[in-house]
Design a protein around this motif. Structure first.
Motif, PDB file in Angstrom:
ATOM      1  N   SER A  31     -26.879   0.133 -37.917  1.00 45.13           N
ATOM      2  CA  SER A  31     -26.825  -0.270 -36.517  1.00 45.13           C
ATOM      3  C   SER A  31     -28.103  -0.978 -36.074  1.00 45.13           C
ATOM      4  N   TYR A  32     -29.031  -1.164 -36.968  1.00 49.19           N
ATOM      5  CA  TYR A  32     -30.291  -1.826 -36.690  1.00 49.19           C
ATOM      6  C   TYR A  32     -30.333  -3.198 -37.347  1.00 49.19           C
ATOM      7  N   PHE A  33     -31.176  -4.042 -36.816  1.00 47.19           N
ATOM      8  CA  PHE A  33     -31.540  -5.290 -37.442  1.00 47.19           C
ATOM      9  C   PHE A  33     -32.549  -4.939 -38.530  1.00 47.19           C
ATOM     10  N   MET A  34     -32.278  -5.310 -39.799  1.00 45.50           N
ATOM     11  CA  MET A  34     -33.203  -4.974 -40.874  1.00 45.50           C
ATOM     12  C   MET A  34     -33.522  -6.208 -41.689  1.00 45.50           C
ATOM     13  N   ALA A  35     -34.739  -6.253 -42.198  1.00 46.08           N
ATOM     14  CA  ALA A  35     -35.197  -7.448 -42.883  1.00 46.08           C
ATOM     15  C   ALA A  35     -36.206  -7.128 -43.967  1.00 46.08           C
ATOM     16  N   TRP A 107     -35.281 -13.750 -36.301  1.00 45.83           N
ATOM     17  CA  TRP A 107     -35.278 -12.770 -37.394  1.00 45.83           C
ATOM     18  C   TRP A 107     -36.532 -12.843 -38.270  1.00 45.83           C
ATOM     19  N   TYR A 108     -37.174 -13.979 -38.334  1.00 49.21           N
ATOM     20  CA  TYR A 108     -38.306 -14.172 -39.246  1.00 49.21           C
ATOM     21  C   TYR A 108     -39.652 -13.854 -38.590  1.00 49.21           C
ATOM     22  N   LYS A 109     -39.644 -13.463 -37.340  1.00 46.99           N
ATOM     23  CA  LYS A 109     -40.887 -13.231 -36.592  1.00 46.99           C
ATOM     24  C   LYS A 109     -41.325 -11.766 -36.741  1.00 46.99           C
ATOM     25  N   THR A 110     -42.518 -11.562 -37.295  1.00 42.90           N
ATOM     26  CA  THR A 110     -42.987 -10.207 -37.569  1.00 42.90           C
ATOM     27  C   THR A 110     -43.114  -9.379 -36.294  1.00 42.90           C
TER      28      THR A 110
END
Length: 126
Positions: A31-35, A107-110
């Motif tokens: 349920s989270y955005f993961m990267a 999505w790519y921003k730390t």
């Protein structure tokens, strides 16, 4: 308490493969955005790949498209990064990151991610 623990790093020859894992606890990873991010010595931390929550899809940095695959096992609450055809330029510390919500285009921003793992080192020899 959210915790992310990466594993699977190591040393591999160019052209080889590795699979990184990120074990999540304290929240439901699906349920989270993961990267996955990576950082080489003296360089900024860069986004490698991300997986959107609730099965909405994945995205990749151009430099790894066609070679890396991000995936998630919801039963194990674990994020993976399958890395094939590794190049010396892929060598870096790899970090897992998570956040409850991120605008897809960021999505790519730390600084968008609240939680980070400690990292796992990937070395690629030529």
């Amino acid at each position: 308490q959210v915790q992310l623990v990466e594993s699977g790093g190591g040393s591999v020859q160019a052209g080889g493969s590795l699979r990184l894992s990120c074990a999540a606890s304290g929240f439901t990873a699906g349920s989270y955005f993961m990267a996955w991010f990576r950082q080489a010595p003296g360089k900024l931390r860069d986004g490698v790949a991300a997986i959107y929550p609730l099965g909405r899809g994945t995205t990749y940095a151009d430099s790894v498209k066609g070679r890396f695959t991000i995936s998630q096992d919801n039963a194990k609450n674990t994020l993976y990064l399958q890395m094939n055809s590794l190049k010396p330029t892929d060598a870096a510390m790899y970090y897992c990151a998570a956040d409850p919500w991120i605008r897809d285009s960021n999505w790519y921003k730390t600084d968008e991610y609240r939680d980070w793992g400690q990292g796992t080192q990937v070395t690629v020899t030529s």
